[in-house]
Design an enzyme around this catalytic site. Sequence first.
Site, PDB file in Angstrom:
ATOM      1  CB  CYS A  17      -1.010  -0.261   1.133  1.00 57.53           C
ATOM      2  SG  CYS A  17      -1.641   1.327   1.399  1.00 57.53           S
ATOM      3  CB  CYS A  34      -2.893   3.888  -5.487  1.00 60.52           C
ATOM      4  SG  CYS A  34      -4.120   3.118  -4.816  1.00 60.52           S
TER       5      CYS A  34
HETATM    6  N1  DGL Z   1      -4.069   0.425  -2.142  1.00 55.01           N
HETATM    7  C1  DGL Z   1      -3.667   1.850  -1.159  1.00 55.01           C
HETATM    8  C2  DGL Z   1      -2.329   2.429  -1.904  1.00 55.01           C
HETATM    9  O1  DGL Z   1      -1.473   1.801  -2.685  1.00 55.01           O
HETATM   10  C3  DGL Z   1      -4.577   2.802  -1.091  1.00 55.01           C
HETATM   11  C4  DGL Z   1      -5.867   2.468  -0.796  1.00 55.01           C
HETATM   12  C5  DGL Z   1      -6.850   3.335   0.192  1.00 55.01           C
HETATM   13  O2  DGL Z   1      -6.782   4.780  -0.012  1.00 55.01           O
HETATM   14  O3  DGL Z   1      -7.167   2.704   1.216  1.00 55.01           O
HETATM   15  O4  DGL Z   1      -2.248   3.524  -1.614  1.00 55.01           O
END
Ligand code: DGL
Length: 213
Positions: free
Chosen positions: A70, A177
């Site tokens: 993430c 993301c």
């Molecule tokens: N998958 C997360 C990232 O790579 C973001 C998702 C969220 O905002 O919870 O930043």
Amino acid sequence: MRVGVFDSGIGGEAIATTLRQLLLGAEIITINDHKHMPYGDRKPDEIIQLTKNSIIPLIKMDCDAIIIACNTATTVAITSLRQTFPNENFIGIEPMIKPASKITKTNRIAVCATPGTLKSEKYYELKNIWAKNITVIEPDCSKWAELIENGKSEEVDINTVVKMLLNKNVDVIVLGCTHFHWIKDRIIKAAGHSVKVLEPSDAIASRTKSLII
Ligand code: DGL
């Protein structure tokens, strides 16, 4: 070999898919915090606390490495995670500004990421080190992760964003993301052959392999 993968939501599954293909024989355990996602709209303190709470099961499972799959949790929380859990082998995921800066020919790149990532100190540092002389465009993707998480990825207005980036002469789009990995093919299609779309799944899998094999 056991590898834990954490994301606020389904972004981690995208990373885990590549890990399972490249780390044959490894046990890949994914964990998420769907209840509190999107992390990208939260304050840094909350992101740090939620991430710490969420990864406890992975720590208890004695993982050889824990991938913070993430960008938001990595850019906001990884320093604090390393301080709190000094014995863990954390691998973070952050926007690929360095590789983008090396391949851009127009000196104009785009980073698609959550507000939390774009506001983080780590992200500023990355831009400062690698993109001093490069224009970095950060389109508003603030609603994308939640739409993708909730099975509404067809509502993500990729064409409008990509068209704007093409008009600005961007030649590299960084997917900052992990939720956006699920719409990568659509972004590539919208952007066409002259634009490179970067995301770190392969690099993370290789790094994990080199660290724990
Ligand atoms: N998958 C997360 C990232 O790579 C973001 C998702 C969220 O905002 O919870 O930043």
